[in-house]
Design an enzyme around this catalytic site. Structure first.
Site, short mmCIF file in Angstrom:
data_model
loop_
_atom_site.label_atom_id
_atom_site.label_comp_id
_atom_site.label_asym_id
_atom_site.label_seq_id
_atom_site.Cartn_x
_atom_site.Cartn_y
_atom_site.Cartn_z
CB SER A 254 -0.90 0.01 1.24
OG SER A 254 -0.08 0.27 2.36
CE LYS A 255 -0.17 7.59 -3.19
NZ LYS A 255 -1.04 8.28 -4.05
NE ARG A 256 -2.38 3.13 5.21
CZ ARG A 256 -2.72 1.97 5.71
NH1 ARG A 256 -2.25 1.57 6.86
NH2 ARG A 256 -3.55 1.17 5.05
CD GLN A 257 4.01 -1.07 5.40
OE1 GLN A 257 5.08 -1.61 5.20
NE2 GLN A 257 3.08 -1.60 6.17
N GLY A 258 5.15 3.06 1.15
CA GLY A 258 6.11 3.37 0.09
C GLY A 258 5.38 3.67 -1.21
#
Ligand code: GLU
Length: 483
Positions: A254-258
């Site tokens: 997901s976007k949250r981690q990269g």
């Protein structure tokens, strides 16, 4: 033509995700390795989610990555048009057929009724919320009346309970769903556009798609598709669902981690060769230890048999490593073009740097960088005098005697006309001998003087590349600054 045809069928709803590129790549590799065809179909029937520029982005990324398609936008008509929004009359014929065969039905339920139904089912803690087939039982008269009065409606698939829906997935083998778990899927929406399910199945069939290779997130849709194939009396394609992409903590990528958009990696200077190589290994392996591949090697090695079931972890370190490997594998003149391109966006853009100067920088730095831009950022001393001297190295390497040592070295070098690497080495050794010190007592302060830091390429390379005048100038600057 052996009848093998695959497709990449993105919806133009935003950026191209790493997972989308993997789907496109695996389809491409499968087609090319089998002598089949690869087509691009734009699934743009969800008018509310359409994003301006998304189609252009899809096409430009495929082009950038060299995943050339045989059929699709911009190619000869073939089975096109390849934009689903331009194929509405085809879908219309098909839902009408299903309606006649009683495999589908009109539904006039309002969104209020559907919401109330869902809430009620949630309250009852049913395993899944589903449409209750209310409109399946409307009489012909009621249907006609509703249609005549222009009542908004959708068309739903009539999923009969009590069936076991089976299919063989190339990656996960036998898959079974009970039809109780499958909702009476909407096939046509009230806006006159088909849903993904109807358009996708109709197109795959009409376009002669033999293998449906797509991400695992589409697996729950497959029983609906199987029912549709059966309802039409069509032969089903082979399904192959690719494993999920995971963050290192095994949560869904997901976007949250990269970054997850291909565009972000492209902008950061990742090479297409590296990204393609990396993505190919997200869920597939040739079964040996090989990790470095070009696209053409992948075509030779790829097989669907070796696609894994279990999720594939996105390891950015591995991508960085592959980027370095692919960069190093490039001929220097190609890297030169990249370096010139990177220089344009820096404060050094106005400098007159010759090709031979930059090729020397490339040769010295290539083993030490992972990205073309690091040929600038990791070695600013090739473009400007050091602005500062690394504190720890000053502490360690700058001695009371350093000033005299460097002066001596500068004196020796200034006597040589156009010194080469070996002249710098000779001057260094002689200086060390005259001061009865080890070579390190010359190297450390000389490194500081010329580069401001302690790491980097060999000191003779640095001296040779920046040239005699600059070496001498930088020596006098450090002596002035550090005394
Ligand atoms: N339009 C779907 C997507 O956006 C296609 C899924 C499929 O390949 O069937 O990925």
């Amino acid at each position: 033509m052996n009848g093998i045809k695959v497709r990449y069928a993105p919806s133009p709803t935003g950026y191209v995700h790493i997972g989308n590129l993997r789907t496109a790549l695996y389809n491409y590799l499968f087609a090319k390795s089998q002598g089949g065809k690869f087509l691009l179909r734009i699934e743009d029937t969800d008018q509310t989610r359409k994003v301006e520029g998304a189609v252009e982005n899809i096409i430009s990324i495929l082009k950038w990555a060299d995943l050339d398609y045989d059929e699709g936008p911009g190619k000869d008509a073939g089975n096109g048009p390849y934009y689903q929004s331009e194929r509405l009359n085809i879908y219309n014929e098909h839902w009408k057929y299903l309606l006649e065969k009683k495999k589908a039905y009109y539904c006039f339920c309002t969104s209020e009724r559907l919401t109330a139904l869902r809430e009620e089912q949630q309250k009852q803690k049913l395993p899944q919320t589903k449409y209750d087939k209310h409109c399946l039982h409307l009489s012909e008269d009621e249907i006609m009346k509703n249609l005549a009065s222009g009542m908004p409606h959708v068309i739903r698939l009539n999923v009969e309970p009590g069936q076991t829906i089976k299919f063989t997935d190339y990656v996960r083998e036998d898959v079974e769903f009970q039809s109780e778990m499958v909702d009476d899927q909407i096939l046509m929406k009230s806006d006159g556009f088909p849903t993904y399910h109807l358009a996708n199945v109709v197109d795959d069939h009409l376009m002669g798609v033999s293998h449906v290779i797509r991400g695992e997130e589409w697996l729950p849709s497959t029983p609906k598709h199987v029912l549709l194939y059966d309802a039409f009396g069509w032969e089903k394609p082979v399904f192959a669902h690719l494993p999920l992409l995971l963050n290192p903590d095994r949560s869904k990528l997901s976007k949250r981690q990269g970054d997850v958009a291909v565009e972000d990696y492209r902008k950061k200077g990742y090479l297409k060769e590296a990204l393609i190589n990396f993505i190919a290994l997200l869920g597939w392996t040739a079964g040996d230890d090989r990790e470095f591949y070009y696209l053409k090697d992948l075509v030779k090695s790829f097989s669907l048999d070796r696609v894994n079931k279990s999720g594939a972890v996105f390891d950015i370190e591995k991508l960085n490593w592959l980027n370095a490997e692919h960069l190093r594998a490039k001929p220097d003149d190609e890297i030169l073009v990249m370096l010139r391109d990177e220089l344009k966006d820096t404060e050094y853009s106005g400098m007159e740097l010759t090709d031979s100067y930059l090729l020397n920088v490339i040769a010295a730095m290539k083993p030490r960088v992972s990205f073309a831009k690091e040929l600038i950022t990791n070695c600013a001393y090739f473009y400007e005098d050091p602005q500062t001297y690394e504190e720890a190295s000053v502490k360690k390497g700058w001695k009371p005697q350093s000033k005299d040592i460097l002066n001596k070295f500068a004196e020796k070098i200034s006597a040589v006309n156009e010194p080469g690497r070996e002249d710098y080495e000779k001057a260094l050794k002689e200086t060390a001998a005259e001061f009865s010190v080890g070579n390190g007592a010359v190297i450390h302060p000389l490194r500081l003087a010329t580069s401001g830091v302690s790491g980097g390429p060999g000191i003779f390379d640095i001296c040779y590349i920046i040239g005699k005048e600059t070496v001498i100038k930088r020596i006098s600057t450090i002596i002035e600054k550090l005394k």
